[in-house]
Design a protein around this motif. Structure first.
Motif, PDB file in Angstrom:
ATOM      1  N   ASN A  30       0.760  -1.178  -0.124  1.00  0.00           N
ATOM      2  CA  ASN A  30      -0.010   0.033  -0.015  1.00  0.00           C
ATOM      3  C   ASN A  30       0.854   1.268   0.009  1.00  0.00           C
ATOM      4  OD1 ASN A  30       0.902   0.197   2.518  1.00  0.00           O
ATOM      5  ND2 ASN A  30      -0.956  -0.049   3.647  1.00  0.00           N
ATOM      6  N   THR A  31       0.085   2.346   0.093  1.00  0.00           N
ATOM      7  CA  THR A  31       0.963   3.759  -0.061  1.00  0.00           C
ATOM      8  C   THR A  31       2.005   3.958   0.878  1.00  0.00           C
ATOM      9  OG1 THR A  31      -0.980   4.807   0.913  1.00  0.00           O
ATOM     10  CG2 THR A  31      -0.717   4.866  -1.424  1.00  0.00           C
ATOM     11  N   VAL A  32       1.533   3.274   2.169  1.00  0.00           N
ATOM     12  CA  VAL A  32       2.580   3.609   3.232  1.00  0.00           C
ATOM     13  C   VAL A  32       3.744   2.444   3.417  1.00  0.00           C
ATOM     14  CG1 VAL A  32       1.175   4.858   4.645  1.00  0.00           C
ATOM     15  CG2 VAL A  32       1.033   2.678   5.001  1.00  0.00           C
ATOM     16  N   GLY A  33       3.858   1.437   2.372  1.00  0.00           N
ATOM     17  CA  GLY A  33       4.721   0.353   2.278  1.00  0.00           C
ATOM     18  C   GLY A  33       4.311  -0.827   3.187  1.00  0.00           C
ATOM     19  N   ARG A  34       3.146  -0.922   3.672  1.00  0.00           N
ATOM     20  CA  ARG A  34       2.585  -2.140   4.361  1.00  0.00           C
ATOM     21  C   ARG A  34       2.212  -3.040   3.405  1.00  0.00           C
ATOM     22  NH1 ARG A  34      -0.977   0.407   9.173  1.00  0.00           N
ATOM     23  NH2 ARG A  34       0.785   0.904  10.518  1.00  0.00           N
ATOM     24  N   LEU A  35       2.408  -4.596   3.761  1.00  0.00           N
ATOM     25  CA  LEU A  35       1.816  -5.416   2.696  1.00  0.00           C
ATOM     26  C   LEU A  35       0.203  -5.760   3.314  1.00  0.00           C
ATOM     27  CD1 LEU A  35       4.768  -8.105   2.697  1.00  0.00           C
ATOM     28  CD2 LEU A  35       3.940  -6.171   0.884  1.00  0.00           C
ATOM     29  N   VAL A  36      -0.416  -5.930   2.338  1.00  0.00           N
ATOM     30  CA  VAL A  36      -1.802  -6.337   2.144  1.00  0.00           C
ATOM     31  C   VAL A  36      -2.286  -7.430   1.619  1.00  0.00           C
ATOM     32  CG1 VAL A  36      -4.403  -5.121   1.803  1.00  0.00           C
ATOM     33  CG2 VAL A  36      -2.295  -3.671   2.573  1.00  0.00           C
ATOM     34  N   ARG A  37      -3.017  -8.358   2.322  1.00  0.00           N
ATOM     35  CA  ARG A  37      -3.579  -9.418   1.572  1.00  0.00           C
ATOM     36  C   ARG A  37      -5.021  -9.482   1.427  1.00  0.00           C
ATOM     37  NH1 ARG A  37      -0.622 -14.160   1.461  1.00  0.00           N
ATOM     38  NH2 ARG A  37       0.595 -13.452   3.275  1.00  0.00           N
ATOM     39  N   VAL A  38      -5.280  -9.853   0.141  1.00  0.00           N
ATOM     40  CA  VAL A  38      -6.675  -9.938  -0.452  1.00  0.00           C
ATOM     41  C   VAL A  38      -6.979 -11.538  -0.795  1.00  0.00           C
ATOM     42  CG1 VAL A  38      -8.238  -9.213  -1.924  1.00  0.00           C
ATOM     43  CG2 VAL A  38      -6.704  -7.700  -1.070  1.00  0.00           C
ATOM     44  N   ASN A  39      -7.999 -12.211  -0.257  1.00  0.00           N
ATOM     45  CA  ASN A  39      -8.201 -13.427  -0.542  1.00  0.00           C
ATOM     46  C   ASN A  39      -9.423 -13.531  -1.266  1.00  0.00           C
ATOM     47  OD1 ASN A  39      -5.821 -14.189   0.605  1.00  0.00           O
ATOM     48  ND2 ASN A  39      -6.941 -14.769   2.717  1.00  0.00           N
ATOM     49  N   VAL A  40      -9.626 -14.547  -2.087  1.00  0.00           N
ATOM     50  CA  VAL A  40     -10.673 -14.824  -2.868  1.00  0.00           C
ATOM     51  C   VAL A  40     -10.958 -16.174  -2.878  1.00  0.00           C
ATOM     52  CG1 VAL A  40     -11.857 -14.695  -5.050  1.00  0.00           C
ATOM     53  CG2 VAL A  40     -10.243 -12.677  -4.695  1.00  0.00           C
ATOM     54  N   ASP A  41     -12.285 -16.806  -2.333  1.00  0.00           N
ATOM     55  CA  ASP A  41     -12.568 -18.092  -1.964  1.00  0.00           C
ATOM     56  C   ASP A  41     -13.108 -18.574  -3.428  1.00  0.00           C
ATOM     57  OD1 ASP A  41     -11.470 -18.218   0.463  1.00  0.00           O
ATOM     58  OD2 ASP A  41     -13.643 -17.532   1.346  1.00  0.00           O
ATOM     59  N   ASN A  42     -13.067 -20.011  -3.542  1.00  0.00           N
ATOM     60  CA  ASN A  42     -13.801 -20.727  -4.716  1.00  0.00           C
ATOM     61  C   ASN A  42     -13.040 -20.213  -6.038  1.00  0.00           C
ATOM     62  OD1 ASN A  42     -15.331 -22.101  -2.824  1.00  0.00           O
ATOM     63  ND2 ASN A  42     -16.636 -20.606  -2.661  1.00  0.00           N
ATOM     64  N   VAL A  43     -12.021 -20.015  -6.015  1.00  0.00           N
ATOM     65  CA  VAL A  43     -11.260 -19.524  -7.474  1.00  0.00           C
ATOM     66  C   VAL A  43     -11.372 -20.905  -8.443  1.00  0.00           C
ATOM     67  CG1 VAL A  43      -9.164 -20.328  -6.899  1.00  0.00           C
ATOM     68  CG2 VAL A  43      -9.291 -18.322  -8.503  1.00  0.00           C
ATOM     69  N   ARG A  44     -11.630 -20.358  -9.667  1.00  0.00           N
ATOM     70  CA  ARG A  44     -11.683 -21.489 -10.736  1.00  0.00           C
ATOM     71  C   ARG A  44     -10.347 -22.231 -10.733  1.00  0.00           C
ATOM     72  NH1 ARG A  44     -11.760 -17.291 -14.777  1.00  0.00           N
ATOM     73  NH2 ARG A  44     -10.071 -18.706 -15.821  1.00  0.00           N
ATOM     74  N   ASP A  45     -10.746 -23.662 -11.246  1.00  0.00           N
ATOM     75  CA  ASP A  45      -9.565 -24.412 -11.256  1.00  0.00           C
ATOM     76  C   ASP A  45      -8.445 -24.165 -12.381  1.00  0.00           C
ATOM     77  OD1 ASP A  45     -10.316 -26.304  -9.131  1.00  0.00           O
ATOM     78  OD2 ASP A  45     -11.574 -27.511 -10.261  1.00  0.00           O
TER      79      ASP A  45
END
Length: 72
Positions: free
Chosen positions: A10-25
């Protein structure tokens, strides 16, 4: 179940995790990269500590569940 885990800086240099469930095979690396770039450019998430600024990494997490019949 498969989960797509995307990590951004992000803009302050921190890591941000975004998870998406049930992704296509059959999801491809190119589709993941395009999705991550779209999330950054469209600024779709409001996150404390600043906007998403750049994609860092992505992975697919596979979870397996085994149930047990515990009838007594």
């Amino acid at each position: 179940m498969k989960t797509l885990s995307m990590v951004f800086r992000n803009t302050v240099g921190r890591l941000v995790r975004v998870n998406v469930d049930n992704v296509r095979d059959d999801i491809t690396e190119a589709e993941i990269k395009n999705a991550m770039e779209a999330l950054v450019s469209k600024n779709v998430f409001e996150i404390s500590g600043g906007e998403l600024k750049e994609p860092v990494s992505a992975s697919i997490i596979t979870t397996q569940t085994q149930e047990f019949d515990l009838v007594l």
